[in-house]
Design a protein around this motif. Structure first.
Motif, PDB file in Angstrom:
ATOM      1  N   ILE A   1      42.959  23.076  -7.925  1.00  0.00           N
ATOM      2  CA  ILE A   1      42.256  22.683  -6.704  1.00  0.00           C
ATOM      3  C   ILE A   1      41.150  23.671  -6.322  1.00  0.00           C
ATOM      4  O   ILE A   1      41.198  24.846  -6.652  1.00  0.00           O
ATOM      5  N   ARG A   2      40.156  23.113  -5.614  1.00  0.00           N
ATOM      6  CA  ARG A   2      39.057  23.840  -4.958  1.00  0.00           C
ATOM      7  C   ARG A   2      38.112  24.515  -5.926  1.00  0.00           C
ATOM      8  O   ARG A   2      37.330  25.386  -5.539  1.00  0.00           O
ATOM      9  N   ARG A   3      38.143  24.144  -7.199  1.00  0.00           N
ATOM     10  CA  ARG A   3      37.218  24.692  -8.183  1.00  0.00           C
ATOM     11  C   ARG A   3      36.371  23.575  -8.755  1.00  0.00           C
ATOM     12  O   ARG A   3      36.893  22.666  -9.408  1.00  0.00           O
ATOM     13  N   PRO A   4      35.043  23.597  -8.512  1.00  0.00           N
ATOM     14  CA  PRO A   4      34.188  22.526  -9.020  1.00  0.00           C
ATOM     15  C   PRO A   4      34.025  22.618 -10.532  1.00  0.00           C
ATOM     16  O   PRO A   4      33.997  23.716 -11.111  1.00  0.00           O
ATOM     17  N   THR A   5      33.890  21.464 -11.170  1.00  0.00           N
ATOM     18  CA  THR A   5      33.598  21.455 -12.603  1.00  0.00           C
ATOM     19  C   THR A   5      32.192  21.964 -12.865  1.00  0.00           C
ATOM     20  O   THR A   5      31.962  22.719 -13.810  1.00  0.00           O
ATOM     21  N   ARG A   6      31.242  21.578 -12.012  1.00  0.00           N
ATOM     22  CA  ARG A   6      29.841  21.988 -12.197  1.00  0.00           C
ATOM     23  C   ARG A   6      29.316  22.630 -10.921  1.00  0.00           C
ATOM     24  O   ARG A   6      29.603  22.156  -9.818  1.00  0.00           O
ATOM     25  N   SER A   7      28.551  23.672 -11.084  1.00  0.00           N
ATOM     26  CA  SER A   7      27.901  24.337  -9.961  1.00  0.00           C
ATOM     27  C   SER A   7      26.648  25.030 -10.469  1.00  0.00           C
ATOM     28  O   SER A   7      26.520  25.330 -11.658  1.00  0.00           O
ATOM     29  N   GLY A   8      25.727  25.274  -9.556  1.00  0.00           N
ATOM     30  CA  GLY A   8      24.490  25.942  -9.950  1.00  0.00           C
ATOM     31  C   GLY A   8      23.693  26.380  -8.743  1.00  0.00           C
ATOM     32  O   GLY A   8      23.980  25.994  -7.603  1.00  0.00           O
ATOM     33  N   ASN A   9      22.713  27.194  -8.981  1.00  0.00           N
ATOM     34  CA  ASN A   9      21.836  27.643  -7.908  1.00  0.00           C
ATOM     35  C   ASN A   9      20.483  28.023  -8.476  1.00  0.00           C
ATOM     36  O   ASN A   9      20.343  28.285  -9.682  1.00  0.00           O
ATOM     37  N   ALA A  10      19.493  28.058  -7.595  1.00  0.00           N
ATOM     38  CA  ALA A  10      18.142  28.468  -7.973  1.00  0.00           C
ATOM     39  C   ALA A  10      17.480  29.118  -6.772  1.00  0.00           C
ATOM     40  O   ALA A  10      17.664  28.676  -5.634  1.00  0.00           O
ATOM     41  N   THR A  11      16.715  30.167  -7.022  1.00  0.00           N
ATOM     42  CA  THR A  11      15.999  30.883  -5.969  1.00  0.00           C
ATOM     43  C   THR A  11      14.547  31.080  -6.378  1.00  0.00           C
ATOM     44  O   THR A  11      14.260  31.504  -7.506  1.00  0.00           O
ATOM     45  N   LEU A  12      13.641  30.763  -5.481  1.00  0.00           N
ATOM     46  CA  LEU A  12      12.206  30.985  -5.675  1.00  0.00           C
ATOM     47  C   LEU A  12      11.730  31.936  -4.585  1.00  0.00           C
ATOM     48  O   LEU A  12      11.971  31.694  -3.392  1.00  0.00           O
TER      49      LEU A  12
ATOM     50  N   ARG B   1      35.260  18.462  -6.372  1.00  0.00           N
ATOM     51  CA  ARG B   1      36.424  19.254  -6.739  1.00  0.00           C
ATOM     52  C   ARG B   1      37.640  18.734  -5.996  1.00  0.00           C
ATOM     53  O   ARG B   1      37.519  18.172  -4.898  1.00  0.00           O
ATOM     54  N   PRO B   2      38.830  18.917  -6.564  1.00  0.00           N
ATOM     55  CA  PRO B   2      40.057  18.417  -5.928  1.00  0.00           C
ATOM     56  C   PRO B   2      40.543  19.342  -4.830  1.00  0.00           C
ATOM     57  O   PRO B   2      40.306  20.546  -4.848  1.00  0.00           O
ATOM     58  N   ASP B   3      41.219  18.773  -3.849  1.00  0.00           N
ATOM     59  CA  ASP B   3      41.881  19.540  -2.800  1.00  0.00           C
ATOM     60  C   ASP B   3      43.124  18.766  -2.384  1.00  0.00           C
ATOM     61  O   ASP B   3      43.348  17.627  -2.824  1.00  0.00           O
ATOM     62  N   LEU B   4      43.938  19.387  -1.520  1.00  0.00           N
ATOM     63  CA  LEU B   4      45.150  18.745  -1.025  1.00  0.00           C
ATOM     64  C   LEU B   4      44.981  18.381   0.442  1.00  0.00           C
ATOM     65  O   LEU B   4      44.410  19.148   1.223  1.00  0.00           O
ATOM     66  N   ASP B   5      45.503  17.220   0.823  1.00  0.00           N
ATOM     67  CA  ASP B   5      45.444  16.773   2.213  1.00  0.00           C
ATOM     68  C   ASP B   5      46.756  17.155   2.893  1.00  0.00           C
ATOM     69  O   ASP B   5      47.761  16.453   2.795  1.00  0.00           O
ATOM     70  N   PHE B   6      46.742  18.286   3.614  1.00  0.00           N
ATOM     71  CA  PHE B   6      47.961  18.791   4.235  1.00  0.00           C
ATOM     72  C   PHE B   6      48.310  18.053   5.524  1.00  0.00           C
ATOM     73  O   PHE B   6      49.344  18.351   6.135  1.00  0.00           O
ATOM     74  N   SER B   7      47.469  17.122   5.945  1.00  0.00           N
ATOM     75  CA  SER B   7      47.814  16.328   7.127  1.00  0.00           C
ATOM     76  C   SER B   7      48.840  15.252   6.807  1.00  0.00           C
ATOM     77  O   SER B   7      49.387  14.620   7.709  1.00  0.00           O
ATOM     78  N   LEU B   8      49.107  15.034   5.511  1.00  0.00           N
ATOM     79  CA  LEU B   8      50.091  14.046   5.071  1.00  0.00           C
ATOM     80  C   LEU B   8      51.207  14.738   4.304  1.00  0.00           C
ATOM     81  O   LEU B   8      51.013  15.806   3.721  1.00  0.00           O
TER      82      LEU B   8
ATOM     83  N   PRO C   1      54.344  13.711   1.446  1.00  0.00           N
ATOM     84  CA  PRO C   1      53.854  14.835   0.650  1.00  0.00           C
ATOM     85  C   PRO C   1      52.332  14.834   0.564  1.00  0.00           C
ATOM     86  O   PRO C   1      51.702  13.775   0.658  1.00  0.00           O
ATOM     87  N   SER C   2      51.734  16.010   0.399  1.00  0.00           N
ATOM     88  CA  SER C   2      50.280  16.160   0.449  1.00  0.00           C
ATOM     89  C   SER C   2      49.629  15.585  -0.804  1.00  0.00           C
ATOM     90  O   SER C   2      49.846  16.107  -1.910  1.00  0.00           O
ATOM     91  N   PRO C   3      48.837  14.513  -0.660  1.00  0.00           N
ATOM     92  CA  PRO C   3      48.187  13.921  -1.835  1.00  0.00           C
ATOM     93  C   PRO C   3      46.948  14.719  -2.250  1.00  0.00           C
ATOM     94  O   PRO C   3      46.363  15.463  -1.448  1.00  0.00           O
ATOM     95  N   THR C   4      46.541  14.566  -3.486  1.00  0.00           N
ATOM     96  CA  THR C   4      45.308  15.178  -3.985  1.00  0.00           C
ATOM     97  C   THR C   4      44.127  14.280  -3.652  1.00  0.00           C
ATOM     98  O   THR C   4      44.176  13.067  -3.873  1.00  0.00           O
TER      99      THR C   4
END
Length: 657
Positions: free
Chosen positions: A550-561, A581-588, A590-593
């Motif tokens: 959870i909470r880790r994106p498959t793709r990420s990037g940045n650029a600065t000019l 990216r996946p996360d858990l819904d703790f308001s439910l 069991p917590s679903p993804t």
């Protein structure tokens, strides 16, 4: 000379011009490799001898761009996913190359600041008085012991040099934000000094009980009594207070919950040249953190509000002694011994509102660690370098652990270098996983979590270093991952066990372009796939083989000019892309993804010199920074909205004698 003698090396190499210092009239060079890297080996090495991916961030550039939080600086580093739980001041965690948040070791001037078990909250770490930040990606336990599984982040305090220099900065903006900083540094004869700090306040992005305060003071003092000898003392103190109205689901329901943290980090680095080929070193460090969380709420099954308080204190003391032996043909051998002691104490208290608080439970633990290490840095006549390292850690809480690294880098033409390495690392169990608590029975037979990793990379430099490109491919295997095991009747106390395995494979690319003119640019892109690979039959949780972490994106990037017209000022535009990216819904339960959608955030910053002396040592400038300039709505943690458009404007005065 050891890697932790950072301040001396930084001062020497910047003074000699080998590491360019950013000034208000220069184009910034933030996320690029400098000539000498401190943290990748026990001896500072040139860029040409690196076998792992390393990023160096200049503190001056961060200040010129108005970046005051280390977490915001790290967002621009390849392989980094930074997650903040909503408003500024809330818990901020770092996932490096898809590893767990407890897998990155954080050091300040060589002193480890992680909690036992590896976790570090970046929410209160500012850029005040920082010389630079180095990020080593890939396993580093062979250098730094437990917790350096996916890499390390090391922060170096500014070192004084030359005549006295003074800088003052003040800004204000929306969300009730106001900031002020002051830094003084200089050198006289064999002594050098630096003192700096800042105070920051904000009302927060939530409608009530979301105030934040941060006060930081940092200082260093060094003395060079003779050639080849040096002593350096550095210290950093932070006092932070964060008010939060949210419960664990993100709902704003609490009008008086808050947290207070005090952190003091002190380091002593010394070295002495014993002979032309032998240098001795001694490093001492301490890190102490005190946390207090208080709330007034109605307990379950009651109708009367009660005052509750949770207090904790973590301490770490460490000492390292070693030698660096220079052999024939410029080979270097580093040998050393390290001793550290970690301790943790906490207590829960409860009482009537306005009355005394009575302790309802307490926890206390301590452990010692002894380590020996060796490292061989071997250059070849062809321009290649070999690095061979090994380390053994003996801990009072778990069985001895051996780690090692084998790395090489070779030239492939005048401007191209190939590099590769194979490394192992480990993460120590936390105290509350090993010992009984109010909610667990303790698991004293836990093994540390382990990783094996290899990476291949190619670095190319063109136009005398004005263009730099880098690509790294890595494969990581995490084993013996610790998971919670729910308890059963009669007391339902849980426990912990080594139950799962995972992998995290991917690649990183980066490009820097800094021509001689007014423009500079840099960009990076990362793709990483952290997945569960094995689940023990004893595991009863929700993880399945193939699940994404959870909470880790498959793709990420940045650029600065960046545009820096002569001595007039500077303007920078940065775009950060974070994929779904996946996360858990703790308001439910069991917590679903669930899947958090991708987002792109644009930040704009700059300054304009109203006055600048011919020498460049004195200036008066107007400054501004706009974060999330397009006012995007997004969440880094489900149900915890990130701040919308945030702007700060002010002035900076610099002077020298």
């Amino acid at each position: 000379m050891p890697s932790n003698l950072s301040a001396l090396v930084v001062a020497v190499y910047i003074t000699s011009g080998l590491v360019p210092a950013t000034t208000s009239g220069q184009a910034p060079d933030t996320a690029t490799l400098s000539t000498v890297v401190i943290s990748a080996t026990k001896t500072p090495v040139s860029r040409a001898s690196l076998t792992q991916a390393v990023t160096v961030i200049s503190g001056d550039d961060l200040r010129n761009r108005g970046i005051t939080r280390v977490s915001d600086a790290l967002r621009e580093v390849p392989g980094v996913a930074l997650v903040q739980n909503g408003s500024v001041g809330s818990v901020s965690t770092l996932f490096l190359r898809g590893g767990e948040s407890r897998y990155t070791k954080v050091l300040i001037d060589g002193v480890a600041v992680n909690a036992p078990g590896g976790f570090f909250d970046f929410s209160h770490l500012t850029t005040d008085n920082i010389e630079r930040i180095e990020i080593v990606r890939g396993p580093s336990s062979v250098l730094y012991g437990a917790d350096a599984v996916s890499g390390i982040v090391q922060i170096f305090t500014r070192q004084g040099r030359g005549p006295i220099s003074i800088s003052a900065d003040a800004r204000a903006g929306n969300y009730g934000s106001r900031e002020a900083t002051l830094e003084v540094s200089g050198a006289a004869g064999p002594a050098r000094y630096s003192v700096g700090g800042g105070a920051r306040r904000a009302d927060g992005s939530l409608p009530f009980n979301n105030q934040y305060y941060n006060g930081t003071l940092s200082a260093s003092a060094g003395f060079n009594p003779a050639p080849g000898s040096d002593a350096l003392v550095s210290a950093r103190y932070t006092n932070a207070e964060f008010h939060y109205p949210t419960d664990f689901t993100g709902a704003p329901v609490d009008s008086n919950a808050y947290r207070v943290q005090h952190r003091l980090t002190v380091g002593v680095d010394t070295k002495s040249r014993i002979s032309n080929s032998l240098t001795g070193r001694l490093l001492l460090g301490t890190n102490e953190v005190s946390d207090l969380t208080e709330d007034i709420a109605v307990p379950f099954g009651s109708s009367t509000p009660r005052h509750s308080a949770f207090m904790s204190r973590n301490k770490r003391r460490a000492a390292e002694a070693g030698i660096a032996l220079r052999l024939i043909d410029s080979a270097t051998v580093n040998l050393g011994f390290e001793y550290s002691r970690e301790s943790e104490a906490s207590s829960n208290g409860e009482g009537a509102v306005g009355g005394p608080t009575t302790a309802t439970s307490s926890f206390s633990a301590r452990r010692d660690n002894k380590a020996v290490y060796s490292e061989l840095i071997l250059p070849a006549a062809t321009g290649a370098y070999w690095i061979l390292s090994a380390r053994r850690d003996d801990n009072s809480d778990y069985d001895p652990v051996m780690t090692y690294r084998v790395g090489a880098t070779v030239p492939a033409g005048e401007s191209v270098r190939l590099r590769g390495s194979f490394s192992t690392a480990f993460n120590a169990p936390a105290f509350n996983q090993l010992r009984p608590t109010l909610y667990t029975i303790g698991s004293p037979n836990l093994d540390p979590e382990h990783t094996r990793s290899w990476e291949l990379g190619i670095d190319q430099t063109l136009m005398n270093g004005r263009i730099r490109a880098s690509v790294s491919y890595f494969r990581q295997r995490f084993s013996d991952l610790i998971q919670y095991v729910p308890g059963g009747p009669p007391n339902f106390l849980g426990s912990y066990a080594n139950l799962t395995e995972a992998k995290s494979n991917g690649y990183e690319t980066s490009l820097m372009f800094a021509p001689a003119g007014q423009w500079s640019a840099r960009a990076s892109f990362t793709e990483v796939k952290p997945r569960v690979t094995k689940v023990s039959t004893a595991y009863t949780g929700d993880l399945k083989v193939g699940d994404a972490l959870i909470r880790r994106p498959t793709r990420s990037g940045n650029a600065t000019l960046t545009w820096s017209p002569s001595t007039t000022g500077s303007l920078s535009v940065t775009g950060n892309y974070v994929g779904s990216r996946p996360d858990l819904d703790f308001s439910l339960f069991p917590s679903p993804t669930v899947t958090l959608p991708a987002y792109t955030k644009i930040d704009v910053s700059g300054y304009y010199n109203l006055y600048r002396s011919e020498s460049g040592r004195s200036a008066v400038a107007l400054t501004f920074r706009v974060e999330n300039a397009l006012d995007r709505k997004y969440e880094e943690v489900l149900n915890f909205p990130a701040p919308r458009r945030t702007y700060l404007a002010g002035a900076r005065i610099t002077g020298g004698l």
